[in-house]
Design a protein around this motif. Sequence first.
Motif, PDB file in Angstrom:
ATOM      1  N   ASN A 192      41.291  55.388  38.068  1.00  7.84           N
ATOM      2  CA  ASN A 192      42.071  54.084  38.811  1.00  7.84           C
ATOM      3  C   ASN A 192      43.051  53.540  37.697  1.00  7.84           C
ATOM      4  O   ASN A 192      42.469  53.025  36.705  1.00  7.84           O
ATOM      5  CB  ASN A 192      41.166  53.173  39.371  1.00  7.84           C
ATOM      6  N   ILE A 193      44.105  53.281  38.170  1.00  2.39           N
ATOM      7  CA  ILE A 193      45.016  52.644  37.318  1.00  2.39           C
ATOM      8  C   ILE A 193      45.742  51.411  38.046  1.00  2.39           C
ATOM      9  O   ILE A 193      46.294  51.685  38.998  1.00  2.39           O
ATOM     10  CB  ILE A 193      46.237  53.478  36.621  1.00  2.39           C
ATOM     11  N   ALA A 194      45.242  50.375  37.457  1.00  3.08           N
ATOM     12  CA  ALA A 194      45.792  48.910  38.260  1.00  3.08           C
ATOM     13  C   ALA A 194      46.654  48.265  37.536  1.00  3.08           C
ATOM     14  O   ALA A 194      46.780  48.194  36.467  1.00  3.08           O
ATOM     15  CB  ALA A 194      44.627  48.147  38.416  1.00  3.08           C
ATOM     16  N   ILE A 195      48.117  48.205  38.245  1.00  3.71           N
ATOM     17  CA  ILE A 195      49.315  47.504  37.632  1.00  3.71           C
ATOM     18  C   ILE A 195      49.527  46.349  38.197  1.00  3.71           C
ATOM     19  O   ILE A 195      50.063  46.359  39.541  1.00  3.71           O
ATOM     20  CB  ILE A 195      50.521  48.331  37.573  1.00  3.71           C
ATOM     21  N   ASP A 196      49.592  45.211  37.836  1.00  2.38           N
ATOM     22  CA  ASP A 196      50.004  43.911  38.212  1.00  2.38           C
ATOM     23  C   ASP A 196      51.233  43.196  37.574  1.00  2.38           C
ATOM     24  O   ASP A 196      51.740  43.694  36.451  1.00  2.38           O
ATOM     25  CB  ASP A 196      48.967  42.985  38.117  1.00  2.38           C
ATOM     26  N   GLY A 197      51.934  42.403  38.123  1.00  2.71           N
ATOM     27  CA  GLY A 197      52.884  41.581  37.456  1.00  2.71           C
ATOM     28  C   GLY A 197      53.794  40.932  38.704  1.00  2.71           C
ATOM     29  O   GLY A 197      53.516  41.162  39.608  1.00  2.71           O
ATOM     30  N   PRO A 198      54.786  40.039  38.005  1.00  2.00           N
ATOM     31  CA  PRO A 198      55.740  39.179  38.849  1.00  2.00           C
ATOM     32  C   PRO A 198      56.697  40.284  39.651  1.00  2.00           C
ATOM     33  O   PRO A 198      56.955  41.531  39.029  1.00  2.00           O
ATOM     34  CB  PRO A 198      56.569  38.339  38.015  1.00  2.00           C
ATOM     35  N   ALA A 199      57.371  39.553  40.472  1.00  2.00           N
ATOM     36  CA  ALA A 199      58.441  40.378  41.105  1.00  2.00           C
ATOM     37  C   ALA A 199      59.542  40.779  40.066  1.00  2.00           C
ATOM     38  O   ALA A 199      59.735  40.009  39.209  1.00  2.00           O
ATOM     39  CB  ALA A 199      59.086  39.630  42.232  1.00  2.00           C
ATOM     40  N   ILE A 229      45.684  43.346  42.138  1.00  2.00           N
ATOM     41  CA  ILE A 229      45.104  44.783  41.773  1.00  2.00           C
ATOM     42  C   ILE A 229      43.920  44.531  40.833  1.00  2.00           C
ATOM     43  O   ILE A 229      42.887  44.860  41.246  1.00  2.00           O
ATOM     44  CB  ILE A 229      45.798  45.780  41.538  1.00  2.00           C
ATOM     45  N   GLY A 230      44.388  44.210  39.799  1.00  2.00           N
ATOM     46  CA  GLY A 230      43.356  44.246  38.669  1.00  2.00           C
ATOM     47  C   GLY A 230      42.150  43.102  38.766  1.00  2.00           C
ATOM     48  O   GLY A 230      41.221  43.394  38.308  1.00  2.00           O
ATOM     49  N   THR A 231      42.784  42.102  39.137  1.00  2.00           N
ATOM     50  CA  THR A 231      41.713  40.907  39.679  1.00  2.00           C
ATOM     51  C   THR A 231      40.832  40.901  41.016  1.00  2.00           C
ATOM     52  O   THR A 231      39.759  40.585  40.730  1.00  2.00           O
ATOM     53  CB  THR A 231      42.777  39.511  39.424  1.00  2.00           C
ATOM     54  N   CYS A 232      41.575  41.549  41.893  1.00  2.00           N
ATOM     55  CA  CYS A 232      40.835  41.564  43.189  1.00  2.00           C
ATOM     56  C   CYS A 232      40.645  42.967  43.844  1.00  2.00           C
ATOM     57  O   CYS A 232      39.406  43.152  44.322  1.00  2.00           O
ATOM     58  CB  CYS A 232      41.528  40.661  44.079  1.00  2.00           C
ATOM     59  N   VAL A 233      41.436  43.456  43.841  1.00  2.00           N
ATOM     60  CA  VAL A 233      41.441  44.816  44.574  1.00  2.00           C
ATOM     61  C   VAL A 233      40.801  46.073  43.785  1.00  2.00           C
ATOM     62  O   VAL A 233      39.553  46.507  44.374  1.00  2.00           O
ATOM     63  CB  VAL A 233      42.624  45.406  45.031  1.00  2.00           C
ATOM     64  N   PRO A 275      38.938  45.508  40.503  1.00  2.00           N
ATOM     65  CA  PRO A 275      38.527  44.978  39.477  1.00  2.00           C
ATOM     66  C   PRO A 275      37.763  45.923  38.267  1.00  2.00           C
ATOM     67  O   PRO A 275      37.561  45.546  37.170  1.00  2.00           O
ATOM     68  CB  PRO A 275      37.364  43.716  39.849  1.00  2.00           C
ATOM     69  N   SER A 276      37.124  46.693  38.860  1.00  2.00           N
ATOM     70  CA  SER A 276      36.343  47.876  37.661  1.00  2.00           C
ATOM     71  C   SER A 276      37.423  48.967  37.362  1.00  2.00           C
ATOM     72  O   SER A 276      36.967  49.927  36.884  1.00  2.00           O
ATOM     73  CB  SER A 276      35.280  48.399  38.573  1.00  2.00           C
ATOM     74  N   ALA A 277      38.724  48.878  37.825  1.00  2.00           N
ATOM     75  CA  ALA A 277      39.753  49.862  37.167  1.00  2.00           C
ATOM     76  C   ALA A 277      39.639  50.333  35.710  1.00  2.00           C
ATOM     77  O   ALA A 277      39.435  49.258  35.034  1.00  2.00           O
ATOM     78  CB  ALA A 277      41.243  49.514  37.496  1.00  2.00           C
ATOM     79  N   GLU A 278      39.592  51.488  35.317  1.00  2.00           N
ATOM     80  CA  GLU A 278      39.382  51.742  33.911  1.00  2.00           C
ATOM     81  C   GLU A 278      40.625  51.359  33.099  1.00  2.00           C
ATOM     82  O   GLU A 278      40.568  50.992  32.099  1.00  2.00           O
ATOM     83  CB  GLU A 278      39.253  53.213  33.661  1.00  2.00           C
ATOM     84  N   ILE A 279      41.704  51.372  33.490  1.00  2.00           N
ATOM     85  CA  ILE A 279      43.028  50.862  33.071  1.00  2.00           C
ATOM     86  C   ILE A 279      43.592  49.667  34.014  1.00  2.00           C
ATOM     87  O   ILE A 279      44.086  49.983  34.858  1.00  2.00           O
ATOM     88  CB  ILE A 279      44.035  51.843  32.884  1.00  2.00           C
ATOM     89  N   LYS A 280      43.827  48.667  33.422  1.00  2.00           N
ATOM     90  CA  LYS A 280      44.741  47.450  33.824  1.00  2.00           C
ATOM     91  C   LYS A 280      45.705  46.923  32.901  1.00  2.00           C
ATOM     92  O   LYS A 280      45.542  46.934  31.782  1.00  2.00           O
ATOM     93  CB  LYS A 280      43.686  46.365  34.243  1.00  2.00           C
ATOM     94  N   ILE A 281      46.966  46.880  33.579  1.00  2.00           N
ATOM     95  CA  ILE A 281      48.002  46.642  33.103  1.00  2.00           C
ATOM     96  C   ILE A 281      48.748  45.367  33.822  1.00  2.00           C
ATOM     97  O   ILE A 281      48.646  45.441  34.745  1.00  2.00           O
ATOM     98  CB  ILE A 281      49.243  47.914  32.958  1.00  2.00           C
ATOM     99  N   TYR A 282      49.298  44.532  32.686  1.00  2.00           N
ATOM    100  CA  TYR A 282      50.047  43.291  33.274  1.00  2.00           C
ATOM    101  C   TYR A 282      51.303  43.678  32.997  1.00  2.00           C
ATOM    102  O   TYR A 282      51.673  43.496  31.570  1.00  2.00           O
ATOM    103  CB  TYR A 282      49.520  42.141  32.860  1.00  2.00           C
TER     104      TYR A 282
END
Length: 224
Positions: free
Chosen positions: A4-11, A130-134, A136-143
Amino acid sequence: MSYNIAIDGPAGAGKSTIAKAVAKRMNYIYVDTGAMYRAMALFLLRNHVKPEEMEKINEQCQEADITIRYENGEQVVLLNGENVNKLIRTEEVSKMASISSANANVRKKLVSLQQALAKRENVVMDGRDIGTCVLPSAEIKIYLTASVEVRAKRRFGELTAKGEQCALAAIEADIRDRDRRDMTREISPLKQAEDAVLIDTSDMDIEEAVMTVIELCRQKGYER
């Protein structure tokens, strides 16, 4: 085991564009969470639920099964087994999605469906929590972020390319306001997960950003 790759960030940071490109190159499923919320809205409308009927929304949303898969290279949104790709982009669905997505029970239901999908498949998922709530155990998290000025210029370019009249200053003000709302909302505010890698795309093009993410995947030993 799924990756799983989680990518978060602003609009306006380029999350969806970059997430789609990474998923394609890695042969992962890109999870369009917005499309899942639209599918839920379609389900509610089909069940004759009105936007103001919060109790009915709370009850009916539990009956929907929504997932995403790829068929012949196309992302397909499935609502109780039905391909609803061509049905979720109407104005009526958009309006219902805008309202129902703020419902805590709808969100809880969809998060559970997104998590179930991520357990079964290799996924790239982008959003604001995604990385904080959906996942949280994703191996790669990107902001993924960029300066307000750069994000406003990108949006200005997109709109003017479509022939729309707009003012750069107004777009910049709107982005600042949206950032404030996203970061201060009560449910799952936008923030960088403690273990997320910060990528600022202000001075990057899409290809550079995509390759930066893929290099992180390579370092983690992700399969391609």
